[in-house]
Scaffold this motif. Structure first.
Motif, PDB file in Angstrom:
ATOM      1  N   LEU A 176       3.840   6.412  -6.171  1.00  0.00           N
ATOM      2  CA  LEU A 176       3.800   5.822  -4.542  1.00  0.00           C
ATOM      3  C   LEU A 176       3.862   7.304  -3.786  1.00  0.00           C
ATOM      4  O   LEU A 176       3.842   7.357  -2.425  1.00  0.00           O
ATOM      5  N   ALA A 395      11.336   5.205  -7.154  1.00  0.00           N
ATOM      6  CA  ALA A 395       9.957   4.988  -6.907  1.00  0.00           C
ATOM      7  C   ALA A 395       9.317   3.708  -7.567  1.00  0.00           C
ATOM      8  O   ALA A 395       8.088   3.339  -7.253  1.00  0.00           O
ATOM      9  N   ASN A 401      10.722   0.966  -0.465  1.00  0.00           N
ATOM     10  CA  ASN A 401       9.368   1.566  -0.430  1.00  0.00           C
ATOM     11  C   ASN A 401       8.249   0.964   0.517  1.00  0.00           C
ATOM     12  O   ASN A 401       7.502   1.621   0.747  1.00  0.00           O
ATOM     13  N   SER A 405       7.384   6.445   3.089  1.00  0.00           N
ATOM     14  CA  SER A 405       6.474   6.984   2.480  1.00  0.00           C
ATOM     15  C   SER A 405       6.815   8.502   2.157  1.00  0.00           C
ATOM     16  O   SER A 405       7.267   9.321   3.142  1.00  0.00           O
TER      17      SER A 405
END
Ligand code: HEM
Ligand code: HEM
Lengths: 430, 430
Positions: A176, A395, A401, A405
């Protein structure tokens, strides 16, 4: 001309026309953790951690000592963080830079200008002047070196290659990650923290000015935070998602915990970094508009803590030990398996010292919303055993999440402190 | 769950779980110009300017009154300025927005949350929470309307066309303007000022959240400044060029001067703006690296003032009347003809109330230097006779132009204040 002298002396250690020190005498009472010391410049420069106090130098965090300030120092209200790249090819320039930085940082953290504020009219004033008349505001200046200082494009520019610690390596790419070049990496870093943003800005600006021809700005990020004002209990600050942030941090007042968690110890790696620490920086955007449309239960399940009190879900007090086995009436874990608290805690063996600040950089033009979030700063002894495994877990499945970001990233080795007469970086460069 | 109630009541005016008001009782002593008033919510909402004081509500600037706060209020340490565009096509939505904004602003400036901080777990909390536990920090919230609210693409969306003041027109293009769309214009504005950036951010964020579906963020800019701390003499703050900035401002404590210079008077134009004021915003980048290489004489000649003392060149004290006729030994005017002070002063007939803040937005990627400068905010009664002629002179020949660049620009009519029970914008919309 009015109130002018004709001194030609521009050396960094020389007297200033408007001494910021004079101001300190009238400054307000400092916060917890502030050292009160002697008032003269000589006195200030010889201050050591925990020194005896006289009542007329307030809001000063001593610069010289075993460790650099700004790591276990009580978090100030503002940070000005900059990452730099080295532009000189000569090691001696680098050494000179750190010597000059050390002198300037010692002066500014003591509330002094870095040189005269006005004097010789045919020269630019040594100090840029915008902090004249301001108190030291608990300014700390923390210097670090990045992996690329040691080796860059396969080149060992400064003969430092042999000295690079194994732990000072670029961070792995995490799932991510949405990193942007403009918030990533750097060969040197300066973290300036103060209760006054103008004081922090002044510090960074003057240090960058001193670096001209030797190092140049790569990226910069300011941040803010505020604990409850004038509160002797020192309430945990809240992040931009409205939650208390910093609750489960190790205790900066425990030398034992700091030696276990934060300070590099003899035997950990190269000796030059003993009493230093590794800093991981992440610029994490927070989608506050999305968060603000999320219901309270979902918000609390995301962190695994109550918004009001900061207590772990299913428990009572903010500072209670996490009860990870506790289940609710539905037979589910009270602290959800994908919650930030559960995942970041893990089995409790990996700890980091978080010293994060909120940021808000106007509008994100692409998204039409605020560009706001967390300038996540954390200190540790061994990144491979602390930040990296934690972030790997987060992550992969952190519920948080959905609302964040990671846009920037860097790692630095923050040098040990310097003794009066020495300089930051001495152990590395000598 | 811990410390929760099940109230479903989410109305803006209802009680909060963690009252920011509670905190005020322990807050530190406020600065000059702070009103001390009654402590209860009722008491706070009924405070009027200059009201008698009781000692337990500190750091509160009264919201209701003849004028809006944040104009003649002593400059706080931080500003969070946002420009918005209207997204609804209905006038009633706009009116509803200003009513809700008024209520929320009254609460937040009193140190209260805009609604419950946690309560119904199936709803997002009304207040975003990051200011819980913080003092009001002298928060002021100032609302304005831009020219395009009245007419946009030739459309009179809200039937306001007839009400547009002649003075509320887009600013002319000035020589050297380097405006960027992303810092320019707007149909509405909010200026939130506070001594705590987190409090200012919280205010703007919650107001934008309330505006969802009615108005959306167009651009945003934070700024900072700091006068000498804990100084009863209230020294003039310094800008990022190291000079005292604000010296020759009109006296905010003189009702006469404010009526002449700042507050729109009966007969000036449409009645709805009487007791309001025009705000001109310019985002002016300052090339601090270039400045820092400029010698002191050149710096002082640029402003026409001494850097140390702030006194006009050839004179002694900061606050002396400018002696524009005085010449130096070389027979030149002491205050140079192209100096900022001489040109902005003109013949002394045009005055504005400057309320500027420094900004620093990380790095200017194009220039490889700081993106730092001045968020120039000024208030006036008649832009065509105040800001515009001054800026015309400056843009033509101000020596300062070598070191600055105007990147953003906007004009707004800041509405008159509201009475308890009324709302900001009432005179315009009714
Ligand atoms: C925007 C991003 C983040 C936000 C808003 C956030 C917020 C929080 C909050 C509210 C808590 C609970 C209260 C506390 O103990 O402080 C917490 C705990 C924690 N967070 Fe984060 N965090 C973020 C990112 C991260 C990252 C990137 C890491 C490290 C990889 C991290 C590591 C931790 C740790 C170690 C704890 C304490 C866990 C425990 O032992 O109880 N956080 N965080
Ligand atoms: C980055 C841009 C600017 C900087 C750094 C700056 C700085 C200063 C300084 C240091 C002074 C002298 C001290 C004082 O009286 O405050 C001053 C005066 C003044 N400035 Fe500026 N200024 C800027 C832009 C502007 C602009 C755009 C305007 C209006 C168009 C303006 C209008 C004035 C006025 C009216 C005075 C007072 C003149 C007098 O009557 O003595 N300034 N400015």
């Amino acid at each position: 001309m009015t109130e002018k002298t004709n001194t030609q002396d521009n050396s960094v250690l020389n007297g200033t026309k408007i001494s910021r020190r004079d101001i300190l005498k009238t400054a307000g009472v400092g916060g917890v953790g502030v050292i009160l010391g002697a008032s003269g410049l000589g006195g200030l420069l010889s201050l050591k951690e925990g020194n005896a106090a006289t009542p007329d130098t307030k809001e000063i965090v001593p610069f010289y000592g075993k460790h650099q300030g700004g790591i276990t120092t009580k978090t100030q209200n503002h940070v000005y963080f900059v990452s730099l790249d080295v532009t000189t090819a000569k090691k001696e320039d680098l050494v000179k830079l750190f010597k000059e930085w050390t002198k300037a940082a010692a002066l500014m953290t003591a509330g002094e200008a870095v040189g005269e504020l006005s004097g010789n009219e045919f020269m630019p004033p040594k100090d840029t002047g915008e902090a004249a008349g301001l108190s030291a505001s608990n300014l700390t200046i923390t210097f670090g070196v990045g992996p690329s200082l040691f080796i860059k494009d396969n080149q060992d520019r400064f003969g430092l290659k042999q000295k690079q610690p194994k732990e000072l390596a670029d961070l792995p790419k995490f799932p991510l990650d949405a990193l942007e070049e403009r918030w990533t990496g750097g060969e040197l870093c300066i973290q300036a923290c103060a209760d006054d943003l103008q004081v922090a800005f002044h510090a960074v600006r003057n240090l960058i000015r001193i670096a001209r021809g030797k190092a140049a700005l790569r990226w910069a990020q300011t941040g803010f935070q505020r604990t409850k004002q004038s509160d002797t209990k020192n309430e945990t600050p809240r992040n931009l998602f409205g939650f208390k942030d910093g609750t489960a941090n190790p205790d900066v007042n425990s030398e034992k915990q700091m030696n276990q968690t934060v300070w590099v110890q003899p035997g950990d790696g190269p000796n030059w970094l003993v009493n230093g620490s590794y800093l991981v920086v992440r610029r994490i955007q927070m989608y506050i508009e999305v968060w603000d449309r999320t219901n309270l239960r979902e918000q609390e399940n995301t962190f695994g803590r109550y918004r009001d009190s900061g207590a772990p879900l299913g428990q009572k007090d903010e500072f209670e030990t996490l009860d990870l086995q506790k289940k609710n009436e539905q037979g589910e874990y009270s602290i959800p398996v994908d919650s930030h608290t559960r995942l970041s805690h893990g089995n409790g063996s990996e700890k980091i010292l978080r010293r994060a600040y909120s940021y808000s950089d106007g509008m994100d033009m692409k998204m039409g919303s605020f560009d706001a979030g967390l300038l996540f700063l954390c200190f540790q002894r061994t990144p491979s055993k602390q930040f990296i495994p934690i972030q790997n877990r987060l992550a992969k499945m952190d519920k948080l999440n959905e609302y964040t970001s990671h846009r920037g990233s860097a790692i630095f080795a923050c040098l040990p402190g310097a003794k009066q007469g020495g300089f930051i970086g001495e152990t590395l460069f000598n």
